[in-house]
Design a protein around this motif. Sequence first.
Motif, mmCIF file in Angstrom:
data_model
loop_
_atom_site.group_PDB
_atom_site.id
_atom_site.type_symbol
_atom_site.label_atom_id
_atom_site.label_comp_id
_atom_site.label_asym_id
_atom_site.label_seq_id
_atom_site.Cartn_x
_atom_site.Cartn_y
_atom_site.Cartn_z
ATOM 1 N N ALA A 124 42.093 -31.157 13.980
ATOM 2 C CA ALA A 124 43.192 -30.264 14.338
ATOM 3 C C ALA A 124 43.085 -28.957 13.566
ATOM 4 O O ALA A 124 42.719 -28.939 12.389
ATOM 5 C CB ALA A 124 44.529 -30.939 14.034
ATOM 6 N N GLN A 136 39.659 -21.078 21.646
ATOM 7 C CA GLN A 136 39.450 -22.282 22.449
ATOM 8 C C GLN A 136 38.160 -22.205 23.248
ATOM 9 O O GLN A 136 37.426 -23.193 23.368
ATOM 10 C CB GLN A 136 40.627 -22.460 23.418
ATOM 11 C CG GLN A 136 40.602 -23.789 24.162
ATOM 12 C CD GLN A 136 41.475 -24.820 23.491
ATOM 13 O OE1 GLN A 136 42.679 -24.783 23.642
ATOM 14 N NE2 GLN A 136 40.881 -25.757 22.752
ATOM 15 N N ARG A 141 35.581 -27.978 21.199
ATOM 16 C CA ARG A 141 35.703 -29.319 20.616
ATOM 17 C C ARG A 141 36.771 -29.409 19.530
ATOM 18 O O ARG A 141 37.060 -30.498 19.038
ATOM 19 C CB ARG A 141 34.349 -29.745 20.037
ATOM 20 C CG ARG A 141 33.260 -29.905 21.091
ATOM 21 C CD ARG A 141 31.960 -30.372 20.463
ATOM 22 N NE ARG A 141 30.909 -30.552 21.458
ATOM 23 C CZ ARG A 141 29.677 -30.943 21.189
ATOM 24 N NH1 ARG A 141 29.337 -31.202 19.918
ATOM 25 N NH2 ARG A 141 28.789 -31.067 22.149
ATOM 26 N N ASP A 143 40.516 -29.438 18.151
ATOM 27 C CA ASP A 143 41.858 -29.785 18.636
ATOM 28 C C ASP A 143 42.803 -28.656 18.226
ATOM 29 O O ASP A 143 43.449 -28.704 17.187
ATOM 30 C CB ASP A 143 42.296 -31.123 18.032
ATOM 31 C CG ASP A 143 43.694 -31.537 18.468
ATOM 32 O OD1 ASP A 143 44.239 -30.920 19.402
ATOM 33 O OD2 ASP A 143 44.257 -32.459 17.843
ATOM 34 N N ARG A 145 45.881 -26.373 17.862
ATOM 35 C CA ARG A 145 47.340 -26.409 17.920
ATOM 36 C C ARG A 145 47.837 -24.962 18.009
ATOM 37 O O ARG A 145 47.739 -24.207 17.048
ATOM 38 C CB ARG A 145 47.905 -27.097 16.685
ATOM 39 C CG ARG A 145 47.268 -28.452 16.386
ATOM 40 C CD ARG A 145 47.625 -29.502 17.433
ATOM 41 N NE ARG A 145 46.890 -30.751 17.250
ATOM 42 C CZ ARG A 145 47.262 -31.748 16.442
ATOM 43 N NH1 ARG A 145 48.353 -31.614 15.705
ATOM 44 N NH2 ARG A 145 46.549 -32.846 16.356
#
Length: 324
Positions: A124, A136, A141, A143, A145
Motif C-alpha cells: 500500500a 498508477q 502493481r 496498491d 490509496r
Amino acid sequence: MRGDTPAHRVAILAVPPVKAFDVAMPQMVLGAAVREGRALYEVRVCTADPGIPQDGGGLTLGFEHGLEALSWADSVVIAGTEAREIDSRVLAAVRGAVEAGKRVAAICTGGFVLAGTGLLDGRAATTYWLHTTEFQISFPRVDLRRDVLFVEDGTLLTSAGAAAGIDLCLHLVRSDFGAAVATEVARAAVVGPFRPGGQPQIVATPLPAARDVSLAATRAWALARLDTPLTLADLAAHSRTSVRTFTRRFRAETGGTPQRWLLDQRLHRARQLLETTDLPLARIARDCGLGTPDSLRRHLVRHVGRTPSAYRALAAEKPRDRPK
C-alpha cells in the motif's frame, strides 16, 4: 532521552530537481524534536552528486553528503522531486537501505523514487492527488490509496502532498519517541498535533466563505474538556450553530465527523498519559473521556493494536523520560 542514548540518524535524500521546501520541511520537523536541550535526531541531507549546486526552485542548493549517508542512517526520508527518470545509483542505494531493514519514508512525489525500486509492488502507498493517475500508470502493481494523508506498510511509508509530509514526519516522531514529544514538535512548528493517516487529502470546502467563522475555537474548547462527555449538541451550542450546520461545517474544515475527531483526540491523549505517567488505567480512561478501563482497552486495541498495559510496556522501553 537518556544521556547515553545516541540520536536517531536520518538521511534526507534529495533527488534533483527538488524544491528547497521539500528538503527543508522534514529537516525542520525532525530537528524540532528535542529532549532536555538534546536533539533526538541527527539529520543529514544527501544526494547522488554532492557538492554540485542544484536549482531549488529559485534558490541554489548545495548538498554535502552523498549516497553513503543511506548506509549511515537508521531511517531514510525521500523528499519530493520533479524527477521521473531516477538515477540507477539512487535506486540501488534506496533498495539497499530497505533490504538492510531501515525504515524508508517518501514524501509526496518522493514516492516515485521508492516505487521505482520495485519494493512497493503489492504494498500500500499513496502520493499527491494530482499525480495519482500518473503514479498508477507508472506502477500498476502498487496498491495505491488515493484519498489518504499517509500510508505505513511495514517499514515503508508514503505521504500525499508536502503538507501531508508534515503529518508523516510527526508520525515518525510519535513512533520513535511517543505522543508527548510529537505534540511538542507540532507546537514548535505551529501545526496541528495529530491528523490520522486515513484522513482525506481534500476536504469538501477548502476555504470558508468570508461570512463564515472557523470552528477552530470550538475544537480548542473541546480539547480542553476531553475528560467530560461532549455531545454534538454541546459542540454546536459552543459554535452557536445548529447541529446540522455544525456537522456540515466541521466536515468541510477537517474532512471528518466530529465524533471521529473527538475519539482520535481522546486516544491521542490516552497515549500521552500511558507514555509519560504511571496513572492507573481507570484514571487515564476518565481523564480522556473514554469512561472505563474496558472502553480504553477496546479502543486502543482496535486503533493501535495493543492493550494499554502492552502499550505502556513498549513505551517504557523507548528512550524517553517518564515523570510520575
